[in-house]
Design an enzyme around this catalytic site. Structure first.
Site: not given
Ligand SMILES: *Cc1c(COP(=O)(O)O)cnc(C)c1O
Length: 386
Positions: A48, A268
């Protein structure tokens, strides 16, 4: 004392202001390491948020070629890109639930994308869905064991066991709240709740562990593990040595070198004051490119750093939108000049390192990686076109 170069030097039109190198070989090696740890459970890949900022299509392709046959994404647009990049074979799960709209349903069916159903309403909607063309894809059911974001509660799952069975899910899943803290009692409690919730649904594959979950002493692997962060080199337990290979490297050429006298300030709000006559390097990367504005040293905490010709150099002052100033006074290498590439992320300065120096987590560093970078993907030791 070393002779300082003239007051300012500039380079003509640089090719790119920064380059993000994505090591797909390291990504695949990380997936294999996690898969070996979790075996005989299968190992999926969570890709994702544009594969945590590294690029969803190259990541999907490299992982599918290595044998990964299950992917998780959050958005339908991501699922469609994975289907296009990885071909018809892999299972693709859509984490953020079902949107009960004709166009979405048609896209899921057409792309063979499996929604993760996160409420009783979504389970019923999927049960009732009869596509006009093609067959209804498989689905997963999310069970809430403590996160209280998405999913059916434990009692709800028990009560609706028959309805869930009717929709023939290919996966029952839940998600850890605090798996990066090995000793958090919540881990054990969530495992128990997941066992209880799924007891009336025997025979359906189950999945629980994210990256850190794969390293928990309870080994909550069930049938499928779902790592994301660790694939991209993130440390599953940030207070321990990192077993993963770094995947991203970020370099940027020095655009300008300048000198300031002791007492002068940089950036800044004049947050950095030269304690001595100093030499500064200016690079064209800033918070708009994902380097946090907070990556600045304070009285109590070290700030961001870059490696310049082998020397670790601190950021001087606030990170601007498009600019970081680096204190390179301690660089003795005579090669120091505009055009020299400084390293902002590599195997010494990791995403976890930059995150802790910016009061955030490595997940946020990765997923904020800039869109203005020139991107180079390295696969089988060779750069590939993006
Ligand atoms: C993002 C996510 C993962 C992966 O988690 P990591 O900590 O990046 O390994 C697994 N399961 C779900 C439901 C997620 O939303």
């Amino acid at each position: 004392m070393t002779r300082l170069p003239p007051l300012t030097q500039s380079i003509p039109t640089p090719q790119a202001l920064a380059t993000l190198h994505v090591d797909l070989d390291a990504l695949v090696a990380n997936w294999r390491l996690l898969a070996a740890r979790a075996a005989p459970a299968a190992c999926a890949a969570v890709i994702k948020a544009d594969a945590y900022g590294t690029g969803i299509a190259p990541a999907a392709q490299a992982l599918a070629a290595a044998g990964c046959n299950t992917f998780f994404v959050a958005h339908l647009s991501e699922a469609l890109r994975v289907r296009e990049a990885a071909g018809p074979a892999p299972a693709i799960y859509l984490l953020n639930g079902l949107i009960d709209h004709a166009d979405t349903l048609a896209a899921l069916t057409h792309g063979h994308i499996r929604p993760v159903l996160v409420s009783p309403e979504q389970v019923r909607a999927w049960t009732n869905y009869r596509p006009r063309h093609g067959t209804r894809p498989s689905c997963a059911v999310q069970i809430d064991t403590g996160m209280n974001r998405f999913g059916l509660g434990v009692i709800q799952t028990e009560t609706l066991a028959e309805t869930i069975r009717e929709v023939s899910p290919s996966l029952l899943m839940t998600h850890f709240v605090s798996s990066e803290y090995r000793d958090d009692p919540l881990n054990e409690r969530q495992i128990e709740r997941f066992e209880r919730a799924t007891a009336r649904l025997p025979g359906i594959p189950r999945s629980m562990a994210n990256s850190s979950g794969i390293f928990l002493p309870q080994q909550p692997f069930f049938d499928l593990v779902r790592p994301g962060y660790a694939l991209y080199g993130g440390n599953p337990f940030p207070d321990q040595p990192n077993p993963m290979r770094p995947v991203v490297r970020l370099t940027a050429p020095i655009l300008q070198l300048r000198e300031v006298e002791a007492g002068e300030t940089v950036g800044y709000n004049a947050q950095w004051t030269a304690k001595r006559r100093s030499r500064l390097a200016v690079i064209g990367v800033g918070y708009a490119d994902g380097i946090p504005r907070n990556a600045m040293a304070t009285e109590t905490q070290p700030g961001g750093e870059a490696i310049v010709l082998g020397t670790r150099c601190p950021f001087a002052g606030r990170v601007s939108m498009d600019i970081i100033v680096i204190d390179v006074t301690d660089v003795t290498d005579a090669a120091l000049a505009p055009g020299v590439e400084v390293e902002l992320l590599n195997d010494v300065i990791t995403v976890d390192d930059l995150a802790s120096r910016s009061k955030t987590i490595g997940y946020e560093i990765l997923t904020s990686l800039g869109r203005r970078y020139h991107r180079v993907y390295v696969s089988q030791g060779r750069p590939t076109p993006p």
